[in-house]
Design an enzyme around this catalytic site. Structure first.
Site, PDB file in Angstrom:
ATOM      1  N   LYS A 108       2.323  -3.266   7.290  1.00 51.55           N
ATOM      2  CA  LYS A 108       2.596  -3.444   5.850  1.00 51.55           C
ATOM      3  C   LYS A 108       4.033  -3.023   5.537  1.00 51.55           C
ATOM      4  CE  LYS A 108       0.164  -4.611   2.972  1.00 51.55           C
ATOM      5  NZ  LYS A 108      -0.219  -5.975   2.454  1.00 51.55           N
ATOM      6  N   TYR A 110      -1.723  -0.444  10.979  1.00 49.99           N
ATOM      7  CA  TYR A 110      -1.858  -1.120   9.674  1.00 49.99           C
ATOM      8  C   TYR A 110      -0.666  -0.817   8.783  1.00 49.99           C
ATOM      9  CZ  TYR A 110      -3.275  -1.673   4.769  1.00 49.99           C
ATOM     10  OH  TYR A 110      -3.298  -1.990   3.425  1.00 49.99           O
ATOM     11  N   THR A 144       0.823  -1.207   0.000  1.00 52.77           N
ATOM     12  CA  THR A 144       0.000   0.000   0.000  1.00 52.77           C
ATOM     13  C   THR A 144       0.862   1.265   0.000  1.00 52.77           C
ATOM     14  OG1 THR A 144      -1.490   1.283   1.422  1.00 52.77           O
ATOM     15  CG2 THR A 144      -0.121  -0.316   2.520  1.00 52.77           C
ATOM     16  N   GLU A 176       0.266   3.563   1.934  1.00 53.75           N
ATOM     17  CA  GLU A 176       0.212   4.092   3.303  1.00 53.75           C
ATOM     18  C   GLU A 176       1.543   3.921   4.040  1.00 53.75           C
ATOM     19  OE1 GLU A 176      -3.454   3.437   5.377  1.00 53.75           O
ATOM     20  OE2 GLU A 176      -4.547   3.103   3.529  1.00 53.75           O
TER      21      GLU A 176
HETATM   22  P1  NAD Z   1      -9.529  -7.541   2.302  1.00 53.08           P
HETATM   23  O1  NAD Z   1      -9.497  -7.239   3.755  1.00 53.08           O
HETATM   24  O2  NAD Z   1     -10.759  -7.270   1.517  1.00 53.08           O
HETATM   25  O3  NAD Z   1      -9.168  -9.089   2.049  1.00 53.08           O
HETATM   26  C1  NAD Z   1      -8.141  -9.740   2.744  1.00 53.08           C
HETATM   27  C2  NAD Z   1      -8.264 -11.245   2.453  1.00 53.08           C
HETATM   28  O4  NAD Z   1      -7.186 -11.898   3.132  1.00 53.08           O
HETATM   29  C3  NAD Z   1      -9.560 -11.867   2.947  1.00 53.08           C
HETATM   30  O5  NAD Z   1     -10.097 -12.726   1.968  1.00 53.08           O
HETATM   31  C4  NAD Z   1      -9.141 -12.645   4.182  1.00 53.08           C
HETATM   32  O6  NAD Z   1      -9.938 -13.783   4.433  1.00 53.08           O
HETATM   33  C5  NAD Z   1      -7.712 -13.034   3.816  1.00 53.08           C
HETATM   34  N1  NAD Z   1      -6.893 -13.279   5.005  1.00 53.08           N
HETATM   35  C6  NAD Z   1      -6.761 -12.476   6.100  1.00 53.08           C
HETATM   36  N2  NAD Z   1      -5.951 -13.050   7.004  1.00 53.08           N
HETATM   37  C7  NAD Z   1      -5.539 -14.222   6.474  1.00 53.08           C
HETATM   38  C8  NAD Z   1      -4.702 -15.271   6.926  1.00 53.08           C
HETATM   39  N3  NAD Z   1      -4.128 -15.219   8.133  1.00 53.08           N
HETATM   40  N4  NAD Z   1      -4.469 -16.321   6.102  1.00 53.08           N
HETATM   41  C9  NAD Z   1      -5.053 -16.393   4.885  1.00 53.08           C
HETATM   42  N5  NAD Z   1      -5.901 -15.440   4.417  1.00 53.08           N
HETATM   43  C10 NAD Z   1      -6.132 -14.377   5.204  1.00 53.08           C
HETATM   44  O7  NAD Z   1      -8.274  -6.764   1.691  1.00 53.08           O
HETATM   45  P2  NAD Z   1      -8.124  -5.969   0.313  1.00 53.08           P
HETATM   46  O8  NAD Z   1      -8.670  -4.604   0.481  1.00 53.08           O
HETATM   47  O9  NAD Z   1      -8.612  -6.826  -0.801  1.00 53.08           O
HETATM   48  O10 NAD Z   1      -6.538  -5.843   0.246  1.00 53.08           O
HETATM   49  C11 NAD Z   1      -5.758  -6.886  -0.316  1.00 53.08           C
HETATM   50  C12 NAD Z   1      -4.285  -6.512  -0.219  1.00 53.08           C
HETATM   51  O11 NAD Z   1      -4.051  -5.297  -0.923  1.00 53.08           O
HETATM   52  C13 NAD Z   1      -3.797  -6.256   1.220  1.00 53.08           C
HETATM   53  O12 NAD Z   1      -2.503  -6.788   1.336  1.00 53.08           O
HETATM   54  C14 NAD Z   1      -3.787  -4.751   1.349  1.00 53.08           C
HETATM   55  O13 NAD Z   1      -2.808  -4.335   2.279  1.00 53.08           O
HETATM   56  C15 NAD Z   1      -3.435  -4.347  -0.065  1.00 53.08           C
HETATM   57  N6  NAD Z   1      -3.945  -3.012  -0.494  1.00 53.08           N
HETATM   58  C16 NAD Z   1      -5.256  -2.689  -0.316  1.00 53.08           C
HETATM   59  C17 NAD Z   1      -5.712  -1.451  -0.756  1.00 53.08           C
HETATM   60  C18 NAD Z   1      -7.172  -1.066  -0.620  1.00 53.08           C
HETATM   61  O14 NAD Z   1      -7.534   0.086  -0.922  1.00 53.08           O
HETATM   62  N7  NAD Z   1      -8.068  -1.968  -0.218  1.00 53.08           N
HETATM   63  C19 NAD Z   1      -4.850  -0.551  -1.365  1.00 53.08           C
HETATM   64  C20 NAD Z   1      -3.493  -0.914  -1.522  1.00 53.08           C
HETATM   65  C21 NAD Z   1      -3.052  -2.162  -1.087  1.00 53.08           C
HETATM   66  P1  TYD Z   2     -10.674   4.047   4.435  1.00 49.87           P
HETATM   67  O1  TYD Z   2     -11.667   3.616   3.403  1.00 49.87           O
HETATM   68  O2  TYD Z   2     -10.737   3.414   5.788  1.00 49.87           O
HETATM   69  O3  TYD Z   2      -9.240   3.868   3.789  1.00 49.87           O
HETATM   70  P2  TYD Z   2      -7.781   4.341   4.350  1.00 49.87           P
HETATM   71  O4  TYD Z   2      -7.893   4.745   5.758  1.00 49.87           O
HETATM   72  O5  TYD Z   2      -6.988   3.094   4.176  1.00 49.87           O
HETATM   73  O6  TYD Z   2      -7.352   5.456   3.436  1.00 49.87           O
HETATM   74  O7  TYD Z   2     -10.807   5.608   4.641  1.00 49.87           O
HETATM   75  C1  TYD Z   2     -10.654   6.508   3.559  1.00 49.87           C
HETATM   76  C2  TYD Z   2     -10.750   7.920   4.119  1.00 49.87           C
HETATM   77  O8  TYD Z   2     -12.088   8.122   4.612  1.00 49.87           O
HETATM   78  C3  TYD Z   2      -9.824   8.160   5.283  1.00 49.87           C
HETATM   79  O9  TYD Z   2      -9.348   9.523   5.230  1.00 49.87           O
HETATM   80  C4  TYD Z   2     -10.721   7.993   6.517  1.00 49.87           C
HETATM   81  C5  TYD Z   2     -12.070   8.467   6.008  1.00 49.87           C
HETATM   82  N1  TYD Z   2     -13.257   7.822   6.645  1.00 49.87           N
HETATM   83  C6  TYD Z   2     -14.270   8.600   7.197  1.00 49.87           C
HETATM   84  O10 TYD Z   2     -14.207   9.853   7.160  1.00 49.87           O
HETATM   85  N2  TYD Z   2     -15.330   7.973   7.774  1.00 49.87           N
HETATM   86  C7  TYD Z   2     -15.423   6.629   7.855  1.00 49.87           C
HETATM   87  O11 TYD Z   2     -16.430   6.096   8.423  1.00 49.87           O
HETATM   88  C8  TYD Z   2     -14.390   5.837   7.265  1.00 49.87           C
HETATM   89  C9  TYD Z   2     -14.455   4.328   7.305  1.00 49.87           C
HETATM   90  C10 TYD Z   2     -13.317   6.475   6.669  1.00 49.87           C
END
Ligand code: NAD
Ligand code: TYD
Length: 354
Positions: free
Chosen positions: A165, A161, A136, A138
Site C-alpha cells: 500500500k 500488505y 491505510t 498501516e
Molecule cells: P476487501 O478485501 O474487502 O475488498 C477488496 C475488493 O477488491 C474485492 O471486491 C476484490 O474482489 C477486489 N479486487 C481485488 N483484486 C482485484 C483486482 N486485481 N482487480 C479488480 N478488483 C480486485 O477490502 P476492503 O477492506 O474493502 O478495503 C478496500 C480498500 O480500503 C483497500 O484498498 C484497503 O487497502 C483500504 N483500507 C481498508 C481498511 C480496512 O480496515 N478494511 C482500512 C483502511 C484502508
Molecule cells: P485485522 O482485522 O487483521 O486488521 P489489521 O491487521 O489490518 O489491523 O487485525 C486486527 C487486530 O487483531 C490485529 O492486531 C491482529 C489481531 N488479530 C487477532 O488477534 N486474531 C485474529 O485471528 C485476527 C484475524 C487478528
C-alpha cells in the site's frame, strides 16, 4: 441516458467490504451520477453485498481485473469516467504474510495500471477530473504507547500488505507530481461494520462466537487499533471526493483506540446479551495463539486535518456501531454461510492450524 448523467465515476473494488458501502452511498445519494463498479470478484468480492441497489438505473457492474490493462481500457472507453475512486486491493495482513507477491501484483502493479489508464485517457483535459486512491494508516508503521499518525508522519511499513500500500501511495503521488494527474489520497484506520469478510478480527470473532469456536487472540492481545464504522469511512470518502484538494493527503480515523483484548471482551459481552447467553459464556472461547510476525503494536490516527478542513467526524459511537454490526451478522446468516464455504475453509486451516 449516459449523457444526461452529470458525472461518471469508476469505483474499483466496489464488491468488497468498504467498496460496497461507497457504491451504495454514491448510487443512492447521487441519482444523476453514473456509478461503475469495477471488480475482479476475488475471494473478497461479493455481489451479494449490493443486492439492494443492483437494479438502480445509475449503477453498472464491470467484472474487470486491474492487472489487465485491456480490461481497464474497456471500462474507460465505455464509460468515459471523470472520477476514479480506487479501493480494489488485496487487503488482509495475514494473507500478505503467506503470499506477498499477490499484494505486489494487485496493490502496486494494479494501481499503476489504473494510473496509466487515467493518464492516457485524460491527457488533454484533467480539469474536473479526480483520481482518488484509498489507503491505510498501516503505511506509517507502528506507534509506541503515545502519539498519533499525521499526514506528515514518515512511511515505515512493516508487513507485505502495508509495504504494497505504501508503494501504491508513492506511485499515486509521483503521477501527481510528474504527470500532473489530479490525485488525492486518504489513509484510514481499521474499519468495521456489515459485509466485512470474516477473516478480519471483528467479523471472524462474531462468526466464531455464533459457531462456538475458539477466538484466536494473537500474542498478548495488547495490540491497539483505532476502529471506524465503515459507513463513516464511506461518508468521509464522499466528502473528500467532492471537497478535497488535489495532491493532498487526508488521514481518516475513528478517535477510537482499543486494545484487542478489551475489544474482544466487549464483543463477547454484547454477543452474550444478544444471544441470550449467561454473562461470561463467550469469553470462555478466548484462546491466546502464536503472534503474527511483524505485528504492529499500535495504530492511532490524528484526523484533525479532515475534521477542520472538510468538517468530517464519525456519526456513531463504537458501542452503537458494534451493536449494529453484530445485529447485521445475526440477521445475515445466509451471507455468512456463502462466504465461509470453499476457499475460506482452506485459508482458515492454513492460518490457524499452526
Ligand atoms: P476487501 O478485501 O474487502 O475488498 C477488496 C475488493 O477488491 C474485492 O471486491 C476484490 O474482489 C477486489 N479486487 C481485488 N483484486 C482485484 C483486482 N486485481 N482487480 C479488480 N478488483 C480486485 O477490502 P476492503 O477492506 O474493502 O478495503 C478496500 C480498500 O480500503 C483497500 O484498498 C484497503 O487497502 C483500504 N483500507 C481498508 C481498511 C480496512 O480496515 N478494511 C482500512 C483502511 C484502508
Ligand atoms: P485485522 O482485522 O487483521 O486488521 P489489521 O491487521 O489490518 O489491523 O487485525 C486486527 C487486530 O487483531 C490485529 O492486531 C491482529 C489481531 N488479530 C487477532 O488477534 N486474531 C485474529 O485471528 C485476527 C484475524 C487478528
Amino acid at each position: 441516458m449516459y449523457q444526461q448523467m452529470s458525472r461518471s465515476i469508476v469505483i474499483t473494488g466496489g464488491a468488497g467490504f468498504i467498496g460496497s458501502h461507497v457504491v451504495r452511498l454514491f448510487v443512492t445519494k447521487y441519482p444523476d451520477y453514473k456509478i461503475i463498479n469495477l471488480d475482479a470478484l476475488t475471494y473478497a468480492g461479493n455481489l451479494e453485498n449490493l443486492r439492494d441497489i443492483e437494479r438502480s438505473s445509475n449503477y453498472f457492474f464491470e467484472k474487470a481485473n486491474i492487472l489487465n490493462p485491456d480490461d481497464i481500457d474497456r471500462v474507460f472507453l465505455t464509460y468515459q469516467p471523470d472520477g476514479i475512486i480506487h479501493l480494489a486491493a488485496e487487503s488482509h495482513v495475514d494473507r500478505s504474510i503467506l503470499s506477498p507477491l499477490d499484494f505486489v501484483y494487485t496493490n502496486v502493479i494494479g494501481t499503476v495500471n489504473l494510473l496509466n489508464a487515467a493518464r492516457q485517457h485524460w491527457k488533454n483535459d484533467v480539469k474536473e477530473k479526480r483520481f482518488y486512491h484509498i489507503s491505510t494508516d498501516e503505511v506509517y508503521g507502528a506507534l509506541g504507547e503515545t502519539g498519533f499518525f499525521t499526514e506528515t508522519t514518515a512511511y515505515a511499513p512493516n508487513s507485505p500488505y502495508s509495504a504494497s500500500k505504501a508503494s501504491s501511495d508513492h506511485f499515486v503521488r509521483a503521477y501527481g507530481e510528474t504527470y500532473h494527474l489530479p490525485v488525492i489520497i486518504t489513509n484510514c484506520s481499521n474499519n468495521y461494520g456489515p459485509n466485512h469478510f470474516p477473516e478480519k478480527l471483528i467479523p471472524l470473532f462474531i462468526n466464531n462466537i455464533m459457531n462456538q469456536k475458539p477466538l484466536p487472540v494473537y500474542g498478548d492481545g495488547l495490540y491497539t487499533r483505532d476502529w471506524l464504522f465503515v459507513k463513516d469511512h464511506a461518508a468521509a470518502i464522499d466528502l473528500v471526493f467532492h471537497k478535497g484538494k488535489d495532491h493532498e493527503t487526508y488521514n481518516i480515523g475513528g478517535f477510537n483506540e482499543w486494545k484487542n483484548i478489551d475489544l474482544v471482551k466487549l464483543l463477547c459481552k454484547l454477543m452474550d446479551e444478544k444471544l441470550g447467553h449467561a454473562p461470561g459464556t463467550s469469553e470462555k472461547l478466548i484462546t491466546y495463539v502464536k503472534d503474527r510476525p511483524g505485528h504492529d503494536r499500535r495504530y492511532a490516527i490524528d484526523a484533525t486535518k479532515i475534521s477542520k478542513e472538510l468538517g468530517w467526524k464519525p456519526s456513531v459511537t463504537f458501542e452503537q456501531g458494534l451493536s449494529q454490526t453484530i445485529d447485521w451478522y445475526l440477521q445475515n446468516t445466509e451471507w455468512l454461510k456463502h462466504v465461509t464455504s470453499g476457499e475460506y475453509q482452506q485459508y482458515y486451516e492454513l492460518q490457524y492450524s499452526k
